[in-house]
Design a protein around this motif. Structure first.
Motif, PDB file in Angstrom:
ATOM      1  N   LEU A 120      45.294  34.456  27.641  1.00  0.00           N
ATOM      2  CA  LEU A 120      45.232  35.743  28.328  1.00  0.00           C
ATOM      3  C   LEU A 120      44.514  35.613  29.663  1.00  0.00           C
ATOM      4  CD1 LEU A 120      45.689  38.791  28.361  1.00  0.00           C
ATOM      5  CD2 LEU A 120      43.536  39.053  27.097  1.00  0.00           C
ATOM      6  N   GLN A 121      43.404  34.866  29.670  1.00  0.00           N
ATOM      7  CA  GLN A 121      42.677  34.656  30.916  1.00  0.00           C
ATOM      8  C   GLN A 121      43.548  33.938  31.945  1.00  0.00           C
ATOM      9  OE1 GLN A 121      39.119  32.620  29.390  1.00  0.00           O
ATOM     10  NE2 GLN A 121      37.902  34.361  30.072  1.00  0.00           N
ATOM     11  N   GLU A 122      44.289  32.912  31.486  1.00  0.00           N
ATOM     12  CA  GLU A 122      45.142  32.175  32.406  1.00  0.00           C
ATOM     13  C   GLU A 122      46.272  33.050  32.942  1.00  0.00           C
ATOM     14  OE1 GLU A 122      44.737  29.176  33.773  1.00  0.00           O
ATOM     15  OE2 GLU A 122      42.807  29.226  32.745  1.00  0.00           O
ATOM     16  N   GLU A 123      46.828  33.903  32.074  1.00  0.00           N
ATOM     17  CA  GLU A 123      47.880  34.804  32.534  1.00  0.00           C
ATOM     18  C   GLU A 123      47.343  35.791  33.558  1.00  0.00           C
ATOM     19  OE1 GLU A 123      49.346  36.561  28.976  1.00  0.00           O
ATOM     20  OE2 GLU A 123      50.517  34.788  28.364  1.00  0.00           O
ATOM     21  N   GLN A 124      46.135  36.294  33.311  1.00  0.00           N
ATOM     22  CA  GLN A 124      45.543  37.214  34.277  1.00  0.00           C
ATOM     23  C   GLN A 124      45.267  36.502  35.598  1.00  0.00           C
ATOM     24  OE1 GLN A 124      42.142  38.469  31.971  1.00  0.00           O
ATOM     25  NE2 GLN A 124      43.219  40.237  31.102  1.00  0.00           N
ATOM     26  N   LYS A 125      44.761  35.276  35.490  1.00  0.00           N
ATOM     27  CA  LYS A 125      44.478  34.528  36.711  1.00  0.00           C
ATOM     28  C   LYS A 125      45.771  34.175  37.440  1.00  0.00           C
ATOM     29  CE  LYS A 125      40.751  32.618  36.991  1.00  0.00           C
ATOM     30  NZ  LYS A 125      39.512  31.885  36.694  1.00  0.00           N
ATOM     31  N   ALA A 126      46.825  33.848  36.681  1.00  0.00           N
ATOM     32  CA  ALA A 126      48.109  33.547  37.316  1.00  0.00           C
ATOM     33  C   ALA A 126      48.652  34.764  38.050  1.00  0.00           C
ATOM     34  CB  ALA A 126      49.110  33.074  36.252  1.00  0.00           C
ATOM     35  N   ALA A 127      48.471  35.959  37.441  1.00  0.00           N
ATOM     36  CA  ALA A 127      48.926  37.180  38.110  1.00  0.00           C
ATOM     37  C   ALA A 127      48.150  37.405  39.400  1.00  0.00           C
ATOM     38  CB  ALA A 127      48.761  38.376  37.173  1.00  0.00           C
ATOM     39  N   LEU A 128      46.847  37.165  39.356  1.00  0.00           N
ATOM     40  CA  LEU A 128      46.040  37.306  40.566  1.00  0.00           C
ATOM     41  C   LEU A 128      46.468  36.301  41.632  1.00  0.00           C
ATOM     42  CD1 LEU A 128      42.470  37.848  39.060  1.00  0.00           C
ATOM     43  CD2 LEU A 128      43.825  39.509  40.330  1.00  0.00           C
ATOM     44  N   MET A 129      46.773  35.062  41.198  1.00  0.00           N
ATOM     45  CA  MET A 129      47.192  34.042  42.165  1.00  0.00           C
ATOM     46  C   MET A 129      48.543  34.409  42.781  1.00  0.00           C
ATOM     47  SD  MET A 129      44.845  31.831  42.491  1.00  0.00           S
ATOM     48  CE  MET A 129      45.747  30.575  43.377  1.00  0.00           C
ATOM     49  N   ARG A 130      49.455  34.962  41.982  1.00  0.00           N
ATOM     50  CA  ARG A 130      50.741  35.394  42.538  1.00  0.00           C
ATOM     51  C   ARG A 130      50.547  36.503  43.554  1.00  0.00           C
ATOM     52  NH1 ARG A 130      52.468  34.718  37.136  1.00  0.00           N
ATOM     53  NH2 ARG A 130      52.185  36.934  36.740  1.00  0.00           N
TER      54      ARG A 130
END
Length: 872
Positions: free
Chosen positions: A455-465
């Motif tokens: 979940l943390q990685e998905e949230q961080k990936a969304a922020l990076m996008r």
């Protein structure tokens, strides 16, 4: 590699722990002026499995000793087979302020693709500085290395002696990589030593990737090679190999045993869990810092420091939950001779304490382990309840909070099971029940940890996008700085500096700050050059706490741009790599746009001068006027004689040149498949060149649209990309004027109302409903046509419902001036749109009349072009 006869080489077991108190005491109690040391770290990058785990170790090591750590992510020296432009990154290795550094850590992988002599020449510039390398790089420099030899030997020994495997296959890594080459050499050595069957046919090259492992297994199977054990050069390769074997109906470990190398966390969570050699990657970085500090202090350090790489046995080799494989009992003081409960509690406590001190990085207190041992025997022997699981759960929570590998802690259940051999009947059943519930407790915790991390990685990936999108859509420096100030704090970056090189010299010795963030707020930078090796204006200054910096090069292919400096940011190295790529692309676009704007201003000034010359040479102007009139007629012939006559649709246009010829144009035509194409564009400038450029682009667009439509899988919208490529390749020469055009190109399906479009930097068209409501503005999906070839034009789709209208316009509409030089403004234009309408012609007439009234007494300032498209 360890050599028993080489006294300069040691196994790092307790050495650094003995040095640390002296280092800590001596370092922290130096005079204030000498307390803070600056350590530089040279790495290829800080993304990827190896560096992303090693770099945090160096950061923590520097912080523990009160040092500043500056990481230069400058790529492999000279070249890289994976990236032809990686040599561009090397430039930041030149930007070291030698007056302010106290020591240097260099990754030996920098020399992967060059000779030892070339690397020695590179290192000569740092002669006299304390230096430590990661893996041996030069004979006379202390280095940290992994005991690959003992790891490979213990792995082959286990597979051979404990399981009886005889036919071995091997999947290696990329040739030229030091670890890959060494592991292949060790595999050959120990298979020969153990008298095993392994031929060159069973050795396949890989690339350290999951896909490489998958491909290598397919190659082995296609050659019909027989093997009962497969050793791979790293864990990623092993996971790909397991997938390929299982896909072909080959069981792991039932038919073939598979092992890895590195010890990544995922290897413990796959099915079957992966047997591997665990590399202490984090400890490599931390140990390198500690060795360097000792060397800075003038203390004697070993020439070669070897970190052990232990064998981690799981199920992929054929082992299951087997105490003989999971715990080395010879290292634990397990005494099963005790018979009374209190004695068993003491012996179990002693075994648990010894185990966690030997194998676990997170160590619960002796009291917690004593409570666990007592709780187990109280429930089994004394019939008490609800004691063991709560005590075990406190240890599970400690492992979770410390971000430790939760499943590794299951080994304490193996130790506890060793103390149940004397149980029988109800006691044995109770013990089995408790241990089973214990395994479930660890498994559930591991699942929760992985879900939380995912979940943390998905949230961080969304922020990076989101960050990448914001940066990529910044076409000038002010917008770029605004985007950075908004998105960087969201991903944990509060201190950031961006500078561009002074390109007056090839060495780029000076740079000018562009913008910076300090504590999350955009900061004004001094508008003057500073020495690039200072990294930031005013140079690096130590504060109350030690800091870490990441220095990333900014470049676009062969074009050097500048440097980005991140201070005290997140510990995920890939973030800096991705952001630097986005920043490089945005900067290149912004610099090109600035150049275009400067040229446009120059052209405007030249136009004013031309007007003065016209007044002085009236006779000449009359002749020119006649010529221009002809050009105007020719240009008018390029515009459609009438708009497409299509049932259920209405379209009409307004075209009013400000001068004899225009840089605006529009076009509307039917495609062979019955769809309709609509184009509106505005060329930079307002002169003859703009008109000629307009004619060229209009012709190209029409020709390419019709050409691409002939292909069955083609899209007429690709005409924009083809036109852009043609303009850049054939009209951007050293002697030609730099011109571009904003453009909106749409293709409408007349049956269902679907409209596919590209907005190449043009004014956003308005989507209207019949009651006069603006649904939305169709924002740009790419920059203007003709700026650079490396541009992606994103296509978007929308649906025009019955009664809805699309209004296209050039900036001459909203920038029309009156005799007081007041603009017509977008607000006034919007007010006209937001009124009920009955036809497309009505909307065009409404805007035309308003513009005529506004500029009645003024000389036209810019071309006015407009188009309305109504679906009835």
């Amino acid at each position: 590699m360890q050599n028993a006869e080489n006294h300069d080489t040691i196994i790092l077991q307790g050495m650094l722990s003995r040095l640390k108190p002296a280092l800590f005491h001596g370092f922290l109690y130096m005079p204030e002026s000498l307390r803070r040391k600056n350590i530089c770290l040279f790495l290829e990058g800080i993304a990827g499995l190896y560096y992303s785990n090693m770099w945090p170790g160096a950061v923590d090591g520097a912080k523990e000793h009160g040092c500043n750590l500056i990481c230069y992510a400058g790529g492999a020296l000279r070249m890289s087979p994976q990236n032809p432009y990686e040599v561009q990154r090397n430039i930041i290795y030149n930007f070291i302020d030698k007056k302010k550094i106290d020591g240097l850590i260099v990754s030996g992988t920098l020399k992967n693709f060059i000779s030892d002599r070339e690397f020695a020449l590179f290192m000569e510039q740092f002669q006299g500085f304390p230096i430590v390398t990661l893996i041996p790089a030069l004979e006379n420099i202390p280095s940290i290395l992994i005991d690959n030899a003992s790891g490979m030997r213990s792995l082959i020994s286990h597979l051979t002696l404990d399981h009886g495997y005889r036919k071995f296959g091997f999947i290696g890594g990329p040739k030229g990589n030091l670890d890959a080459d060494q592991r292949l050499e060790l595999f050959r050595k120990y298979t020969l030593e153990y008298g095993l069957e392994s031929s060159d046919e069973l050795i396949v090259a890989g690339d350290f990737s999951r896909g490489g492992g998958y491909k290598a297994v397919r190659e082995l199977l296609n050659k019909r090679c027989e093997f009962d054990a497969l050793i791979t050069a790293n864990d990623e390769t092993a996971l790909g190999a397991i997938a390929a074997l299982q896909e072909n109906g080959i069981g792991v470990p039932e038919d073939v045993a598979v092992t890895g190398f590195d010890g990544i966390e995922e290897g413990e969570l796959v099915t079957p869990p992966l047997t591997t050699i665990k590399q202490p990657i984090y400890e490599i970085g931390k140990s390198a810092v500690e060795l360097l500090i000792a060397k800075i202090r003038g203390e004697e350090v070993p020439l070669r420091t070897v970190l052990s790489a232990p064998l981690v046995i799981r199920q992929s080799c054929g082992c299951f939950i087997n105490p003989e494989h999971s715990i080395d009992k010879c290292k634990l003081p397990i005494d099963l001779s005790a018979t009374d409960t209190n004695s068993l509690k003491k012996e179990l406590t002693k075994a648990l304490v010894c185990f966690v001190k030997q194998e676990m990085p997170v160590q619960p207190s002796d009291e917690d382990l004593q409570e666990l041992a007592s709780a187990f025997f109280d429930e089994v022997e004394n019939g008490q309840t609800a004691l063991f699981l709560p005590a075990l759960n406190s240890i599970v929570r400690a492992a979770v909070f410390a971000d430790d590998y939760v499943l590794q802690w299951q080994k304490i259940l193996v130790i506890i099971r060793n103390f149940t051999h004397g149980f029988n009947g109800e006691k044995s059943e109770k013990a089995d029940e408790l241990l089973h519930e214990g395994y479930n407790l660890f498994s559930e915790a591991a699942v929760r940890v992985q879900a939380h991390k995912r979940l943390q990685e998905e949230q961080k990936a969304a922020l990076m996008r989101s960050a990448g999108h914001s940066i990529a859509n910044s076409f000038d420096i002010p917008n770029l700085s605004q985007a950075v100030s908004q998105v960087f704090p969201n991903i944990g970056i509060y201190d950031f500096y961006l500078s561009l090189y002074d390109k007056s010299t090839k060495e780029f010795l000076s740079s000018k700050p562009v913008f910076s963030l300090q504590r999350g707020k955009k900061s004004l930078s001094p508008d003057k050059f500073f020495p690039t090796n200072e990294l930031i204006p005013g140079g690096i200054k130590s504060g109350a706490d030690p800091f870490q910096m990441v220095v990333q090069p900014l470049y676009f292919k062969n074009e050097q741009l500048g440097i980005a400096v991140f201070k005290n940011g997140p510990r995920q190295g890939y973030i800096y790599e991705i952001l630097s790529e986005h920043l490089s692309g945005a900067l290149q676009g912004a610099l090109l746009m600035k150049k275009v704007q400067e040229q446009a201003l120059t052209l405007e000034q030249q136009n004013l001068q031309l007007q003065k010359l016209r007044q002085q040479e009236k006779a000449y102007l009359e002749a020119v006027k006649r010529e221009l009139e002809m050009g105007r007629n020719i240009q008018a012939s390029f515009l459609p004689e009438k708009m497409p006559d299509t049932p259920g649709w209405e379209s009409c246009a307004l075209f009013t040149p400000a001068r004899e010829v225009s840089g605006d144009f529009y076009d509307a035509f039917l495609l062979n498949d019955g769809r309709a194409a609509f184009v509106i564009a505005d060329v930079s400038g307002k002169d003859v060149a703009a008109a000629l450029f307009m004619s060229l682009i209009r012709s190209l667009m029409r020709a390419f649209s019709e050409q691409t439509h002939r292909g069955e899988q083609s899209d007429p919208l690709n005409a924009i990309k083809m036109t852009n490529r043609y303009i850049v390749n054939h009209h951007h020469t050293g002697n030609s004027r730099f011109m571009y055009a904003t453009m909106f190109f749409a293709v409408a399906d007349l049956e269902n109302g679907e409209i596919t479009y590209i907005n190449a930097g043009h004014n956003p068209p308005a989507l209207l409903r019949s009651e006069g409501k603006i649904v939305r503005w169709l924002e740009p999906t790419g920059p203007a046509v003709g700026i650079t070839e490396e541009i992606e034009f994103r296509k978007e789709k929308m649906e025009l419902d019955h009664g809805e209208m699309l209004v296209l316009y050039t900036d001459g509409v909203i920038e029309a001036k009156n005799d007081k030089s007041e603009f017509f403004t977008k607000k006034r234009f919007t007010d006209l749109l937001e009124k009920p309408y009955s036809s497309a012609q009505e909307m065009v007439d409404r805007v035309r009349d308003a513009l005529k009234e506004h500029g009645a007494a003024a000389v036209p300032y810019d071309d006015v072009t407009m188009m309305s498209i109504l679906r009835k």
